[in-house]
Design an enzyme around this catalytic site. Structure first.
Site, PDB file in Angstrom:
ATOM      1  N   LEU A   1      11.958  -2.027   2.248  1.00  0.00           N
ATOM      2  CA  LEU A   1      12.919  -2.325   3.308  1.00  0.00           C
ATOM      3  C   LEU A   1      12.279  -2.579   4.672  1.00  0.00           C
ATOM      4  CD1 LEU A   1      15.730   0.170   2.254  1.00  0.00           C
ATOM      5  CD2 LEU A   1      15.470  -2.251   1.646  1.00  0.00           C
TER       6      LEU A   1
ATOM      7  N   ASP B   1     -12.303   4.665  -3.470  1.00  0.00           N
ATOM      8  CA  ASP B   1     -12.741   3.698  -4.473  1.00  0.00           C
ATOM      9  C   ASP B   1     -14.241   3.439  -4.394  1.00  0.00           C
ATOM     10  OD1 ASP B   1     -12.367   1.658  -6.535  1.00  0.00           O
ATOM     11  OD2 ASP B   1     -12.758   0.219  -4.929  1.00  0.00           O
TER      12      ASP B   1
END
Length: 162
Positions: free
Chosen positions: A75, A132
């Site tokens: 949204l 990562d």
């Protein structure tokens, strides 16, 4: 559903109409940290991670994430960002806190809605990028304390976390 702007009178989710809101200069600052082993912090600091410059790549990832926030958070409005700055602080262990990298994102726009979600998204993705890049040496890293630190501009004025 009083007070929750992303729900209509029937309780259905909707995108808030900002057409009548004035375009103002808006700034949001968010921060978070990724805690890690001392050896992991040392290799980030020395620049010897095999995948490359951890903080440089994480900075670019955070900037890219801020620009893509409306594609990730259903949204959120797409915004024309005027500035995204990502800063890192290497934080050696102290007072019971683990070794960590602290990330701060500052995001700005001139528009009818704020940039809090962009700043929070930038921090999260920058920290995930650090994870990562370093997970081969430290799978136990923990992302924590992601928060909105301050926001300025718009009808609701300024907020500074106490």
């Amino acid at each position: 559903m009083s007070g929750l702007t992303h729900f209509d009178a029937q309780g259905q989710a909707h995108m808030v109409d900002v057409a009548s809101k004035a375009a103002t200069h808006r700034i949001a600052v968010a921060s978070g940290r990724i805690e890690m082993l001392p050896a992991t912090l040392a290799i980030i600091q020395s620049g010897t991670v095999k995948k490359g410059d951890v903080l440089g790549i994480a900075r670019v990832a955070g900037i890219m994430a801020a620009k893509k926030t409306s594609e990730l958070i259903p949204l959120c409005h797409p915004l024309a960002l005027t500035r995204v700055a990502i800063e890192f602080e290497l934080a050696p262990a102290q007072a019971g806190a683990a070794d960590a990298v602290v990330c701060t994102a500052t995001v700005e726009t001139v528009g009818p809605t704020g940039v809090e979600m962009e700043a929070l998204t930038a921090v999260n993705v920058a920290l995930l990028t650090i994870y990562d890049m370093c997970k081969a040496v430290d799978r136990g890293m923990t992302i924590t304390a992601v928060q909105l630190c301050e926001k300025h501009g718009g009808k609701s004025g300024s907020y500074v976390k106490g």
